[in-house]
Write an enzyme that holds these catalytic residues in place. Sequence first.
Site, mmCIF file in Angstrom:
data_model
loop_
_atom_site.group_PDB
_atom_site.id
_atom_site.type_symbol
_atom_site.label_atom_id
_atom_site.label_comp_id
_atom_site.label_asym_id
_atom_site.label_seq_id
_atom_site.Cartn_x
_atom_site.Cartn_y
_atom_site.Cartn_z
ATOM 1 N N SER A 250 -3.494 6.801 8.931
ATOM 2 C CA SER A 250 -2.662 6.422 7.511
ATOM 3 C C SER A 250 -2.972 7.621 6.260
ATOM 4 C CB SER A 250 -3.375 5.412 7.338
ATOM 5 O OG SER A 250 -4.915 5.051 6.988
ATOM 6 N N LYS A 295 -6.164 -2.325 0.527
ATOM 7 C CA LYS A 295 -5.876 -0.373 -0.168
ATOM 8 C C LYS A 295 -5.047 -0.560 -0.608
ATOM 9 C CE LYS A 295 -5.417 1.692 5.186
ATOM 10 N NZ LYS A 295 -5.035 2.309 5.719
#
Length: 353
Positions: A250, A295
Amino acid sequence: MVCVNRRIKTLAWGAIPLVALASLVSIDHIPGTDISLTVPYAAEGPGPTFNTLGEVDGVEVVEITGTETDEVEGNLNMTTVSVRTGMTLSQALSRWLFTDDTIVPIEQIFPPGRSPEEIRESNTMAFAASEASATIAAMNFLNLPVEIEVYDVVEDSAAAGILEPGDAVSSVNGTAVTTPGEVQELIRGMAPGDEVTITYRRGGEEKTATVPLGAHPQDDSVPLLGISMTSVPVSDTEVTYNLEDIGGPSAGLMFSLAVVDKLSPGPLNGGRFVAGSGTIAEDGSVGPIGGITHKVRAAEEAGAEIFLAPTANCAEAVTADYGDMTILQVDTLEHAIEQMDAYNSGGGYQTCD
Protein backbone atom coordinates in the site's frame (compact mmCIF):
# COMPACT_ATOMS: atom_id res chain seq x y z
CA MET A 1 -21.01 6.26 22.01
CA VAL A 2 -23.95 5.21 24.25
CA CYS A 3 -22.93 1.57 23.99
CA VAL A 4 -19.34 2.33 24.91
CA ASN A 5 -20.42 4.34 27.96
CA ARG A 6 -22.69 1.52 29.06
CA ARG A 7 -19.83 -0.96 28.87
CA ILE A 8 -17.54 1.32 30.85
CA LYS A 9 -20.14 1.83 33.57
CA THR A 10 -20.76 -1.89 33.87
CA LEU A 11 -17.07 -2.46 34.45
CA ALA A 12 -16.94 0.35 37.00
CA TRP A 13 -19.83 -1.06 38.99
CA GLY A 14 -18.19 -4.47 39.03
CA ALA A 15 -14.78 -3.10 40.01
CA ILE A 16 -14.35 -5.24 43.12
CA PRO A 17 -14.66 -8.64 41.43
CA LEU A 18 -12.69 -7.38 38.44
CA VAL A 19 -9.73 -6.58 40.69
CA ALA A 20 -9.63 -10.20 41.75
CA LEU A 21 -9.98 -11.29 38.13
CA ALA A 22 -7.31 -8.90 36.82
CA SER A 23 -4.37 -11.09 37.76
CA LEU A 24 -5.89 -13.92 35.72
CA VAL A 25 -6.83 -12.02 32.58
CA SER A 26 -3.57 -10.06 32.33
CA ILE A 27 -1.16 -13.00 32.20
CA ASP A 28 -0.39 -14.64 28.86
CA HIS A 29 0.08 -18.21 30.09
CA ILE A 30 -0.88 -20.48 32.97
CA PRO A 31 1.84 -20.15 35.62
CA GLY A 32 4.21 -23.10 35.59
CA THR A 33 3.08 -24.24 32.14
CA ASP A 34 3.46 -23.34 28.48
CA ILE A 35 -0.32 -23.15 28.00
CA SER A 36 -1.19 -19.82 26.34
CA LEU A 37 -3.98 -17.60 27.65
CA THR A 38 -3.90 -15.17 24.74
CA VAL A 39 -7.14 -14.57 22.83
CA PRO A 40 -7.60 -15.46 19.13
CA TYR A 41 -8.07 -11.84 18.10
CA ALA A 42 -5.92 -8.99 16.83
CA ALA A 43 -6.29 -5.24 17.25
CA GLU A 44 -5.80 -2.96 14.24
CA GLY A 45 -5.23 0.76 14.70
CA PRO A 46 -3.38 3.78 13.29
CA GLY A 47 0.29 3.06 12.69
CA PRO A 48 3.26 5.39 12.19
CA THR A 49 3.51 7.59 9.11
CA PHE A 50 6.73 8.22 7.18
CA ASN A 51 7.54 11.23 5.03
CA THR A 52 8.76 9.76 1.74
CA LEU A 53 10.48 13.09 1.04
CA GLY A 54 12.34 12.99 4.36
CA GLU A 55 14.72 10.78 6.28
CA VAL A 56 14.56 7.91 8.75
CA ASP A 57 17.55 7.36 11.02
CA GLY A 58 19.58 9.83 8.97
CA VAL A 59 18.91 8.08 5.64
CA GLU A 60 16.57 9.31 2.92
CA VAL A 61 13.40 7.23 2.74
CA VAL A 62 13.51 7.48 -1.07
CA GLU A 63 17.13 7.90 -2.10
CA ILE A 64 17.98 8.81 -5.71
CA THR A 65 21.59 8.82 -6.91
CA GLY A 66 23.32 9.13 -10.26
CA THR A 67 21.39 12.19 -11.38
CA GLU A 68 20.51 15.66 -10.22
CA THR A 69 17.45 15.88 -7.97
CA ASP A 70 15.17 18.81 -7.29
CA GLU A 71 14.66 20.43 -3.90
CA VAL A 72 11.54 19.16 -2.14
CA GLU A 73 9.19 20.83 0.30
CA GLY A 74 6.49 19.73 2.72
CA ASN A 75 5.44 16.12 3.19
CA LEU A 76 4.31 13.14 1.17
CA ASN A 77 3.63 10.73 4.02
CA MET A 78 2.88 7.05 3.56
CA THR A 79 0.57 5.68 6.25
CA THR A 80 0.45 2.33 8.00
CA VAL A 81 -1.79 0.18 10.18
CA SER A 82 -0.49 -1.13 13.49
CA VAL A 83 -1.45 -4.72 14.32
CA ARG A 84 -1.33 -6.11 17.85
CA THR A 85 -1.49 -9.86 18.35
CA GLY A 86 -0.83 -12.17 21.28
CA MET A 87 -3.14 -10.12 23.51
CA THR A 88 -4.51 -11.30 26.81
CA LEU A 89 -8.21 -10.96 27.51
CA SER A 90 -7.72 -7.76 29.50
CA GLN A 91 -5.56 -6.22 26.77
CA ALA A 92 -8.13 -7.03 24.09
CA LEU A 93 -10.96 -5.63 26.23
CA SER A 94 -8.96 -2.50 26.95
CA ARG A 95 -8.35 -1.80 23.28
CA TRP A 96 -12.02 -2.48 22.47
CA LEU A 97 -13.32 -0.18 25.21
CA PHE A 98 -10.87 2.68 25.30
CA THR A 99 -9.50 3.02 21.74
CA ASP A 100 -10.89 3.17 18.21
CA ASP A 101 -8.96 0.04 17.26
CA THR A 102 -10.76 -2.64 15.29
CA ILE A 103 -10.80 -6.08 16.91
CA VAL A 104 -10.65 -8.80 14.25
CA PRO A 105 -10.30 -12.60 14.32
CA ILE A 106 -6.66 -13.65 14.24
CA GLU A 107 -7.41 -15.60 11.03
CA GLN A 108 -7.63 -12.27 9.19
CA ILE A 109 -3.99 -11.62 10.09
CA PHE A 110 -2.62 -15.16 9.96
CA PRO A 111 -4.77 -17.26 7.59
CA PRO A 112 -5.05 -20.95 8.56
CA GLY A 113 -2.30 -23.09 7.08
CA ARG A 114 0.22 -20.26 6.90
CA SER A 115 2.79 -19.58 9.59
CA PRO A 116 3.61 -16.05 10.85
CA GLU A 117 6.99 -16.40 9.12
CA GLU A 118 5.31 -17.16 5.79
CA ILE A 119 3.00 -14.18 6.22
CA ARG A 120 5.92 -11.87 6.98
CA GLU A 121 7.83 -13.17 3.97
CA SER A 122 4.79 -12.65 1.76
CA ASN A 123 4.33 -9.09 3.06
CA THR A 124 8.02 -8.36 2.53
CA MET A 125 7.83 -9.57 -1.07
CA ALA A 126 4.68 -7.50 -1.64
CA PHE A 127 6.49 -4.44 -0.28
CA ALA A 128 9.45 -5.04 -2.61
CA ALA A 129 7.06 -5.49 -5.53
CA SER A 130 5.37 -2.18 -4.66
CA GLU A 131 8.77 -0.48 -4.71
CA ALA A 132 9.45 -1.86 -8.19
CA SER A 133 6.03 -0.80 -9.44
CA ALA A 134 6.51 2.65 -7.89
CA THR A 135 9.76 3.10 -9.79
CA ILE A 136 8.27 1.94 -13.09
CA ALA A 137 5.18 4.14 -12.73
CA ALA A 138 7.33 7.18 -11.91
CA MET A 139 9.75 6.55 -14.77
CA ASN A 140 6.86 6.06 -17.19
CA PHE A 141 5.30 9.31 -16.04
CA LEU A 142 8.65 11.07 -16.56
CA ASN A 143 9.22 9.27 -19.89
CA LEU A 144 12.44 7.65 -18.64
CA PRO A 145 13.35 4.05 -19.73
CA VAL A 146 13.70 1.23 -17.16
CA GLU A 147 15.05 -2.31 -17.05
CA ILE A 148 14.47 -5.35 -14.84
CA GLU A 149 16.94 -6.23 -12.12
CA VAL A 150 16.97 -9.39 -10.03
CA TYR A 151 16.41 -8.29 -6.44
CA ASP A 152 16.71 -11.65 -4.70
CA VAL A 153 16.88 -15.37 -5.51
CA VAL A 154 14.91 -17.86 -3.41
CA GLU A 155 17.11 -20.50 -1.82
CA ASP A 156 16.82 -23.95 -3.46
CA SER A 157 14.56 -22.54 -6.19
CA ALA A 158 14.85 -23.20 -9.94
CA ALA A 159 16.90 -20.02 -10.44
CA ALA A 160 19.26 -20.63 -7.49
CA GLY A 161 22.85 -20.97 -8.66
CA ILE A 162 21.96 -19.59 -12.10
CA LEU A 163 20.66 -16.05 -11.62
CA GLU A 164 22.09 -13.64 -9.06
CA PRO A 165 20.94 -10.39 -7.44
CA GLY A 166 21.91 -7.53 -9.73
CA ASP A 167 21.41 -9.44 -12.99
CA ALA A 168 19.53 -7.35 -15.56
CA VAL A 169 16.88 -9.50 -17.31
CA SER A 170 16.19 -8.47 -20.92
CA SER A 171 14.16 -11.32 -22.44
CA VAL A 172 12.19 -14.47 -21.60
CA ASN A 173 11.98 -17.20 -24.26
CA GLY A 174 13.12 -14.63 -26.82
CA THR A 175 10.46 -12.08 -25.87
CA ALA A 176 11.86 -8.72 -24.79
CA VAL A 177 10.72 -7.63 -21.32
CA THR A 178 11.02 -4.31 -19.53
CA THR A 179 8.90 -4.80 -16.40
CA PRO A 180 8.65 -7.54 -13.71
CA GLY A 181 4.97 -7.91 -14.60
CA GLU A 182 5.87 -8.96 -18.14
CA VAL A 183 8.23 -11.64 -16.82
CA GLN A 184 5.58 -12.94 -14.42
CA GLU A 185 2.96 -13.08 -17.18
CA LEU A 186 5.24 -15.12 -19.45
CA ILE A 187 6.14 -17.53 -16.62
CA ARG A 188 2.46 -17.97 -15.68
CA GLY A 189 1.80 -19.22 -19.21
CA MET A 190 4.13 -22.17 -18.62
CA ALA A 191 4.01 -25.25 -16.36
CA PRO A 192 6.30 -26.68 -13.67
CA GLY A 193 9.07 -28.65 -15.36
CA ASP A 194 9.00 -26.53 -18.53
CA GLU A 195 12.32 -25.00 -19.52
CA VAL A 196 12.46 -21.22 -19.72
CA THR A 197 15.26 -19.35 -21.49
CA ILE A 198 16.38 -16.18 -19.71
CA THR A 199 18.63 -13.59 -21.34
CA TYR A 200 20.31 -11.29 -18.86
CA ARG A 201 23.28 -8.98 -18.37
CA ARG A 202 25.86 -9.45 -15.64
CA GLY A 203 28.89 -7.21 -15.25
CA GLY A 204 28.35 -5.72 -18.70
CA GLU A 205 28.31 -9.17 -20.37
CA GLU A 206 25.15 -10.61 -21.92
CA LYS A 207 24.38 -14.20 -20.92
CA THR A 208 21.66 -16.77 -21.62
CA ALA A 209 20.48 -19.53 -19.28
CA THR A 210 17.91 -22.29 -19.65
CA VAL A 211 16.11 -22.99 -16.38
CA PRO A 212 13.65 -25.87 -15.63
CA LEU A 213 10.78 -24.24 -13.75
CA GLY A 214 9.93 -25.40 -10.25
CA ALA A 215 6.50 -25.54 -8.60
CA HIS A 216 4.99 -23.13 -6.12
CA PRO A 217 5.15 -24.61 -2.58
CA GLN A 218 1.44 -23.93 -1.98
CA ASP A 219 0.18 -25.03 -5.41
CA ASP A 220 2.24 -27.53 -7.38
CA SER A 221 0.38 -26.61 -10.57
CA VAL A 222 1.81 -23.08 -10.51
CA PRO A 223 5.27 -22.62 -12.11
CA LEU A 224 7.95 -20.87 -10.08
CA LEU A 225 11.23 -19.37 -11.27
CA GLY A 226 12.22 -18.31 -7.77
CA ILE A 227 13.35 -14.70 -8.14
CA SER A 228 12.02 -11.38 -6.94
CA MET A 229 12.53 -8.48 -9.31
CA THR A 230 12.67 -4.73 -9.23
CA SER A 231 12.89 -2.09 -11.93
CA VAL A 232 15.74 0.34 -12.23
CA PRO A 233 16.32 3.21 -14.66
CA VAL A 234 18.41 2.31 -17.69
CA SER A 235 20.57 5.38 -17.04
CA ASP A 236 22.94 5.79 -14.06
CA THR A 237 19.96 6.93 -11.99
CA GLU A 238 19.37 4.60 -9.04
CA VAL A 239 16.29 4.63 -6.79
CA THR A 240 16.61 3.02 -3.36
CA TYR A 241 13.85 2.69 -0.76
CA ASN A 242 15.15 2.66 2.79
CA LEU A 243 12.28 1.57 5.00
CA GLU A 244 12.50 -1.68 6.95
CA ASP A 245 10.07 -3.81 8.95
CA ILE A 246 7.10 -2.66 6.87
CA GLY A 247 5.16 -5.03 4.63
CA GLY A 248 2.41 -5.00 2.06
CA PRO A 249 1.89 -3.09 -1.20
CA SER A 250 0.00 0.00 0.00
CA ALA A 251 2.99 2.40 0.04
CA GLY A 252 3.32 2.25 -3.74
CA LEU A 253 1.48 5.48 -4.58
CA MET A 254 3.39 7.63 -2.07
CA PHE A 255 6.74 6.11 -3.11
CA SER A 256 6.00 6.85 -6.75
CA LEU A 257 4.99 10.45 -5.97
CA ALA A 258 8.25 10.95 -4.06
CA VAL A 259 10.30 9.75 -7.03
CA VAL A 260 8.44 12.05 -9.43
CA ASP A 261 8.78 14.98 -7.01
CA LYS A 262 12.53 14.52 -6.67
CA LEU A 263 13.09 14.16 -10.41
CA SER A 264 10.87 17.02 -11.64
CA PRO A 265 10.92 20.78 -11.01
CA GLY A 266 8.76 22.31 -8.30
CA PRO A 267 6.99 20.63 -5.35
CA LEU A 268 4.12 18.34 -6.33
CA ASN A 269 2.44 19.02 -3.01
CA GLY A 270 2.76 22.80 -3.15
CA GLY A 271 4.86 22.60 0.01
CA ARG A 272 1.89 21.24 1.98
CA PHE A 273 1.59 18.25 4.31
CA VAL A 274 0.09 15.51 2.14
CA ALA A 275 -0.44 11.93 3.27
CA GLY A 276 -2.03 8.98 1.55
CA SER A 277 -2.11 5.32 0.68
CA GLY A 278 -2.75 3.15 -2.34
CA THR A 279 -1.20 0.39 -4.36
CA ILE A 280 0.48 1.37 -7.62
CA ALA A 281 0.64 -0.69 -10.80
CA GLU A 282 3.34 -0.44 -13.41
CA ASP A 283 0.95 1.51 -15.65
CA GLY A 284 0.35 4.04 -12.86
CA SER A 285 -3.13 2.90 -11.84
CA VAL A 286 -3.92 3.21 -8.13
CA GLY A 287 -5.62 0.31 -6.35
CA PRO A 288 -7.52 -0.03 -3.05
CA ILE A 289 -5.90 -0.91 0.25
CA GLY A 290 -6.94 -2.28 3.64
CA GLY A 291 -7.24 -0.39 6.91
CA ILE A 292 -8.13 2.91 5.23
CA THR A 293 -9.95 4.33 8.29
CA HIS A 294 -6.91 3.73 10.50
CA LYS A 295 -4.63 5.33 7.91
CA VAL A 296 -6.90 8.37 7.64
CA ARG A 297 -6.82 8.75 11.43
CA ALA A 298 -3.02 8.35 11.47
CA ALA A 299 -2.67 11.11 8.85
CA GLU A 300 -5.03 13.47 10.67
CA GLU A 301 -3.23 12.91 13.98
CA ALA A 302 0.11 13.57 12.26
CA GLY A 303 -1.17 16.96 11.01
CA ALA A 304 -1.79 16.27 7.32
CA GLU A 305 -3.81 18.82 5.35
CA ILE A 306 -4.58 16.48 2.45
CA PHE A 307 -5.09 12.73 2.28
CA LEU A 308 -4.90 10.88 -1.05
CA ALA A 309 -7.28 7.90 -1.07
CA PRO A 310 -7.95 5.37 -3.84
CA THR A 311 -11.38 6.02 -5.29
CA ALA A 312 -12.42 2.46 -4.39
CA ASN A 313 -11.75 3.28 -0.70
CA CYS A 314 -13.57 6.63 -0.68
CA ALA A 315 -16.83 5.54 0.94
CA GLU A 316 -14.98 3.88 3.83
CA ALA A 317 -12.36 6.63 4.16
CA VAL A 318 -14.89 9.31 5.08
CA THR A 319 -16.29 7.21 7.94
CA ALA A 320 -13.10 7.93 9.89
CA ASP A 321 -12.63 11.01 12.06
CA TYR A 322 -10.60 13.17 9.68
CA GLY A 323 -11.20 16.61 11.21
CA ASP A 324 -10.39 19.46 8.82
CA MET A 325 -8.28 17.29 6.54
CA THR A 326 -9.35 17.14 2.88
CA ILE A 327 -9.61 13.63 1.41
CA LEU A 328 -8.94 13.62 -2.33
CA GLN A 329 -9.87 10.63 -4.47
CA VAL A 330 -7.26 9.34 -6.91
CA ASP A 331 -7.34 6.74 -9.69
CA THR A 332 -3.84 6.96 -11.16
CA LEU A 333 -0.45 8.50 -10.42
CA GLU A 334 -1.17 11.22 -12.97
CA HIS A 335 -4.59 11.83 -11.39
CA ALA A 336 -3.00 12.19 -7.93
CA ILE A 337 -0.61 14.83 -9.28
CA GLU A 338 -3.48 16.63 -11.02
CA GLN A 339 -5.57 16.54 -7.83
CA MET A 340 -2.80 18.12 -5.74
CA ASP A 341 -2.21 20.75 -8.40
CA ALA A 342 -5.92 21.59 -8.52
CA TYR A 343 -6.07 21.87 -4.72
CA ASN A 344 -3.02 24.12 -4.60
CA SER A 345 -4.26 26.36 -7.41
CA GLY A 346 -7.86 26.56 -6.18
CA GLY A 347 -9.14 24.55 -9.14
CA GLY A 348 -11.77 21.85 -9.35
CA TYR A 349 -10.50 18.88 -7.33
CA GLN A 350 -12.50 15.78 -6.43
CA THR A 351 -13.02 14.85 -2.80
CA CYS A 352 -14.34 11.66 -1.25
CA ASP A 353 -17.99 12.29 -0.37
